[in-house]
Scaffold this motif. Structure first.
Motif, PDB file in Angstrom:
ATOM      1  N   ALA A 130      40.138  42.381  33.231  1.00 57.52           N
ATOM      2  CA  ALA A 130      40.080  41.931  34.622  1.00 57.52           C
ATOM      3  C   ALA A 130      38.728  42.226  35.271  1.00 57.52           C
ATOM      4  CB  ALA A 130      41.201  42.604  35.426  1.00 57.52           C
ATOM      5  N   ALA A 167      45.802  45.125  34.341  1.00 59.75           N
ATOM      6  CA  ALA A 167      45.268  43.859  34.849  1.00 59.75           C
ATOM      7  C   ALA A 167      45.352  43.816  36.372  1.00 59.75           C
ATOM      8  CB  ALA A 167      46.041  42.686  34.246  1.00 59.75           C
ATOM      9  N   ASP A 219      43.693  41.162  38.491  1.00 64.37           N
ATOM     10  CA  ASP A 219      44.198  39.989  37.772  1.00 64.37           C
ATOM     11  C   ASP A 219      45.723  39.931  37.832  1.00 64.37           C
ATOM     12  OD1 ASP A 219      41.864  38.831  36.903  1.00 64.37           O
ATOM     13  OD2 ASP A 219      42.131  39.339  34.783  1.00 64.37           O
ATOM     14  N   GLN A 248      46.016  36.673  32.977  1.00 69.82           N
ATOM     15  CA  GLN A 248      46.270  37.314  31.682  1.00 69.82           C
ATOM     16  C   GLN A 248      47.683  36.946  31.204  1.00 69.82           C
ATOM     17  OE1 GLN A 248      44.982  41.386  31.061  1.00 69.82           O
ATOM     18  NE2 GLN A 248      43.392  41.219  32.627  1.00 69.82           N
ATOM     19  N   GLY A 296      43.895  45.908  29.923  1.00 70.91           N
ATOM     20  CA  GLY A 296      44.141  44.953  31.014  1.00 70.91           C
ATOM     21  C   GLY A 296      43.096  45.087  32.106  1.00 70.91           C
TER      22      GLY A 296
END
Lengths: 203, 175
Positions: free
Chosen positions: A69, B64, B69, B24, A65
């Motif tokens: 990002a 994330a 994100d 995401q 993740g």
């Protein structure tokens, strides 16, 4: 299951992690729970280190993740064999996304170190690098000595990922070097260092 | 056809995710999410991430958010149980987490193996530190997801929308 062979493996975990992180202050590091988190802390705690005290099986997915990002930053997951085995499906998820900036290093002493040094499956026939390869991760290797460790570090710094290295390390219990335990402090310092102070109040 | 039946609730969810800059989109598939997944897959600024198990999504979205994100995790109710231990990180680190859960084992379910998890989903989430919001009317899906997203990203908080099996229809396998 062979519970003696890893007692004589030449590579030592603290030296391996120190070499991985030397000159890598800007690398975003996720450390799996237990000894890998202590090793990363022993090499030098910092705001861009995210050591886990739980979330077993999640280290690689957290790294994924983060890598998605932050595609312009190197992301390195350093975890243990027991933690990797619990989340081994995440290697398939990584392979499908194929982030070029993600490296995964398993410190494989073939033991559950925090619970009494019981053997993991890698003390038997299980080959984590082969599993990562079969999952579809492009660069994979088992690292057993200093020269292949140096080659792995060169690849982690210079080769497009995802990369996976299973580093066979000696089974040993070392003095604890503990990172901060408070999850809010860990995530707040990480986001401030990476995204700036404004990130502290942003969702 | 009633007015409610023609509400395009997957599209309402998609627009809400766009409005909240969700980047995401992690999922373990469910028939009820098929249209939303495809919509997100076609959107340039969304990264769609199929998972092998739902707990991966909890971990993925933690990473994330550490990286800046926002994300969402799509699953069916049977996946909620897979997330329990990973949700400890969400709670201890006080991370935002948005779950959109299509319900099984709830309304006209033909498969008894889906019932135990479906009947305990809201309680399991609440016990694990996730705020569940039920929705069983198509024209209220958009506003329920909007509420959950706002509480999630402005909290931060862990929130879940439980989308009733009434909206999706019970599987019949041709019977």
């Amino acid at each position: 299951m062979d519970l003696t062979r890893s007692e004589t493996y030449p590579l030592r975990r603290r030296a391996v992690v120190a070499a991985l992180l030397e000159g890598a202050a800007e690398t975003l590091v996720v450390a799996g729970l237990g000894a890998p988190a202590w090793d990363v802390t022993a090499a030098g705690d910092g705001d861009l280190r995210f050591p886990l005290w739980g979330a077993m099986g999640g280290a690689v997915a957290i790294g994924l993740g983060l890598a998605l990002a932050q595609p312009d930053r190197k992301v390195l997951v350093i975890t243990g064999d027991g933690e990797m085995l619990m989340g081994v499906g995440s290697l398939a998820t990584v392979a499908l996304q194929a982030p070029g900036n993600l490296g995964i290093v398993v410190l494989d002493n073939e033991r559950y170190g925090e619970t009494g040094m019981q053997g993991t499956h890698t003390a038997g026939p299980v080959d984590l690098a082969a599993m990562a390869h079969a999952a579809g991760i492009g660069v994979t290797a088992t690292v057993r000595d200093q020269s292949s460790l140096e080659s792995a570090i060169r690849q982690l710094r210079g080769t497009s990922g995802p990369l996976f290295f299973d580093v066979k390390i000696r089974a040993e219990n070392l003095p604890l070097v503990l990172p901060p335990k408070d999850g809010v402090i860990l995530r707040d310092r990480f986001r401030r260092a990476l995204l700036g102070d404004a990130a502290a109040n942003a969702g | 056809m009633s007015a409610a039946a023609i509400v395009d609730w997957p599209e309402a969810i998609f627009r809400t995710l766009c409005a909240h800059q969700v980047r995401q989109v992690a999922y373990v598939p469910d028939a009820g999410h098929a249209k939303l997944i495809e919509r997100c897959r076609q959107h340039n600024s969304m990264r769609v991430v199929p998972l092998t198990t739902e707990e991966e999504g909890v971990a993925l979205l933690a990473g994330a958010w550490l990286g800046g994100d926002r994300g969402v995790l799509l699953m069916q109710s049977s996946g909620v149980g897979n997330c329990i231990n990973m949700l400890a990180m969400t709670k201890v680190c006080r991370l935002p987490l948005l779950l959109l859960v299509t319900m099984r084992g709830q309304w006209g379910e033909f498969n008894p193996w889906q019932v135990p998890m479906g009947q305990t989903t809201a309680e399991v989430l609440r016990l694990s530190g996730v705020l569940p919001f039920d929705v069983d009317e198509p024209d209220r899906v958009g506003e329920t997801v909007e509420n959950a997203a706002r509480m999630c990203f402005e909290g931060p908080a862990a929130t879940a929308v439980l989308i009733s099996q009434r909206l999706i229809g019970a599987k019949t396998f041709g019977k």
